[in-house]
Design a protein around this motif. Sequence first.
Motif, PDB file in Angstrom:
ATOM      1  N   UNK A 123      10.023 -17.837  19.351  1.00  0.00           N
ATOM      2  CA  UNK A 123      10.062 -16.834  18.301  1.00  0.00           C
ATOM      3  C   UNK A 123      10.004 -15.451  18.944  1.00  0.00           C
ATOM      4  N   UNK A 124      10.595 -14.476  18.287  1.00  0.00           N
ATOM      5  CA  UNK A 124      10.456 -13.081  18.710  1.00  0.00           C
ATOM      6  C   UNK A 124       9.058 -12.617  18.305  1.00  0.00           C
ATOM      7  N   UNK A 125       8.317 -12.026  19.229  1.00  0.00           N
ATOM      8  CA  UNK A 125       6.980 -11.545  18.920  1.00  0.00           C
ATOM      9  C   UNK A 125       7.005 -10.170  18.268  1.00  0.00           C
TER      10      UNK A 125
ATOM     11  N   UNK B 196      18.760  -8.768  17.683  1.00  0.00           N
ATOM     12  CA  UNK B 196      19.171  -9.121  19.042  1.00  0.00           C
ATOM     13  C   UNK B 196      18.494 -10.417  19.488  1.00  0.00           C
ATOM     14  N   UNK B 197      17.177 -10.516  19.270  1.00  0.00           N
ATOM     15  CA  UNK B 197      16.430 -11.693  19.710  1.00  0.00           C
ATOM     16  C   UNK B 197      16.898 -12.972  19.040  1.00  0.00           C
ATOM     17  N   UNK B 198      17.158 -12.912  17.737  1.00  0.00           N
ATOM     18  CA  UNK B 198      17.600 -14.115  17.033  1.00  0.00           C
ATOM     19  C   UNK B 198      19.014 -14.503  17.440  1.00  0.00           C
ATOM     20  N   UNK B 199      19.847 -13.512  17.703  1.00  0.00           N
ATOM     21  CA  UNK B 199      21.212 -13.826  18.150  1.00  0.00           C
ATOM     22  C   UNK B 199      21.226 -14.391  19.561  1.00  0.00           C
ATOM     23  N   UNK B 200      20.164 -14.121  20.307  1.00  0.00           N
ATOM     24  CA  UNK B 200      20.060 -14.657  21.662  1.00  0.00           C
ATOM     25  C   UNK B 200      19.395 -16.033  21.700  1.00  0.00           C
ATOM     26  N   UNK B 201      18.967 -16.528  20.534  1.00  0.00           N
ATOM     27  CA  UNK B 201      18.467 -17.898  20.497  1.00  0.00           C
ATOM     28  C   UNK B 201      17.106 -18.128  19.889  1.00  0.00           C
ATOM     29  N   UNK B 202      16.394 -17.081  19.489  1.00  0.00           N
ATOM     30  CA  UNK B 202      15.094 -17.279  18.847  1.00  0.00           C
ATOM     31  C   UNK B 202      15.282 -17.862  17.447  1.00  0.00           C
ATOM     32  N   UNK B 203      14.277 -18.612  16.986  1.00  0.00           N
ATOM     33  CA  UNK B 203      14.354 -19.242  15.663  1.00  0.00           C
ATOM     34  C   UNK B 203      13.793 -18.356  14.553  1.00  0.00           C
ATOM     35  N   UNK B 204      13.032 -17.333  14.913  1.00  0.00           N
ATOM     36  CA  UNK B 204      12.432 -16.478  13.906  1.00  0.00           C
ATOM     37  C   UNK B 204      11.538 -15.452  14.563  1.00  0.00           C
ATOM     38  N   UNK B 205      10.602 -14.916  13.780  1.00  0.00           N
ATOM     39  CA  UNK B 205       9.701 -13.866  14.248  1.00  0.00           C
ATOM     40  C   UNK B 205       8.263 -14.322  14.014  1.00  0.00           C
ATOM     41  N   UNK B 206       7.398 -14.059  14.980  1.00  0.00           N
ATOM     42  CA  UNK B 206       5.984 -14.384  14.812  1.00  0.00           C
ATOM     43  C   UNK B 206       5.155 -13.118  14.663  1.00  0.00           C
ATOM     44  N   UNK B 207       4.096 -13.223  13.869  1.00  0.00           N
ATOM     45  CA  UNK B 207       3.177 -12.114  13.638  1.00  0.00           C
ATOM     46  C   UNK B 207       1.809 -12.436  14.241  1.00  0.00           C
TER      47      UNK B 207
END
Length: 357
Positions: free
Chosen positions: A122-124, A154-165
């Motif tokens: 996940x993107x942090x 950018x992060x999701x297009x590079x392969x992350x599944x989502x965002x973490x909080x």
Amino acid sequence: MLTMGIDILIKKGTIVDGTGKAVFGGDIAIHQGRIVQIGPGLEGKADLTIEADEKIVAPGFIDIHTHADEKIKQVSTADNYLLQGVTTVIGGNCGRLKGGEDIRHHLNEIEKTRISPNYGVLVGHGDIRTQAMENATRVAQEKEKKEMVSLITKGLREGAFGVSLGLEYWPGRYASTEELVEVAKAANEEGGFLAGHIRDEQAGVITSVGEAIEVARKAEIPVLISHLKACGSSVWGSGKTLISMLTMAQALGIEVTADQYPYRASSTGLSQCFPDWSLENEVDGLEELLEEPSQRRRIRSYAKSQIELRVGDDLSLVQIASFEGEPDWSGRTFEDVLKMRGLEANLENAVDLVIEM
């Protein structure tokens, strides 16, 4: 009967297939890494036959909340996960990916390492907030929120599944609900989800779960509340209320869920013992505040309340996972360390220890 040559035959297992249907008994035939037959009484020649009588046979489990990104390259076999049946791990939780790395670079490095489990990240939110803001201890301005949105995309297009909080941690604790909604909308645009360590898991847990539901509703995004708990005696018994909040939200079409770990403990950093205002200038600022007697009293009082909230006065319940300043303390409790120093294991001395560490 088996219809072809079989590599592995699992006999008489209790099968939980992951589809939601009832548990059933049977045999499983595997050929070239794929299940080719399931049924009772499968017979025939196999390279390996496993007697699974009285054992559960299930697909590999997905552990959606791990911090595997911190050590997976050093321990690439990930035995601790595989031996529990976990075959897929998700890292980058609680607002941080190890080193705040670029997603593409991180995944490329993991690929080179050839780890054993399946792996995703996940993107942090804490990472991108730090990148987008010169001072991440205040409310974000519009320009800064746009930069966060760009970094998420950018992060999701590079392969992350989502965002973490990580809303109890620095710098996520300084984010407004409005910022979280914009962050969530950006993730939603790329088909991602939001996984949140909520703002308060103690006395404010009900309000914090409410905030997570609000973000899910406004951003129209799936939100997973990380390690849902009612931490501290002041909120013991509120579990039913929390579950009912999620159930009601789901009934209204809001995609909000929660994960939970199956033990009576928690693991976090010592920053949790300090109030938001004391960390606005990070550790250097905290040290300055502690030099001023009245501020030190305020900080000590808060830290004491946080320790007491979690464990009362039983310092044998606080175990040190790791501390760079004293590697030998790893695995020891606060009670152990204080007694080693010839001190009474009480809350006042525990606060001194927390401040020192």
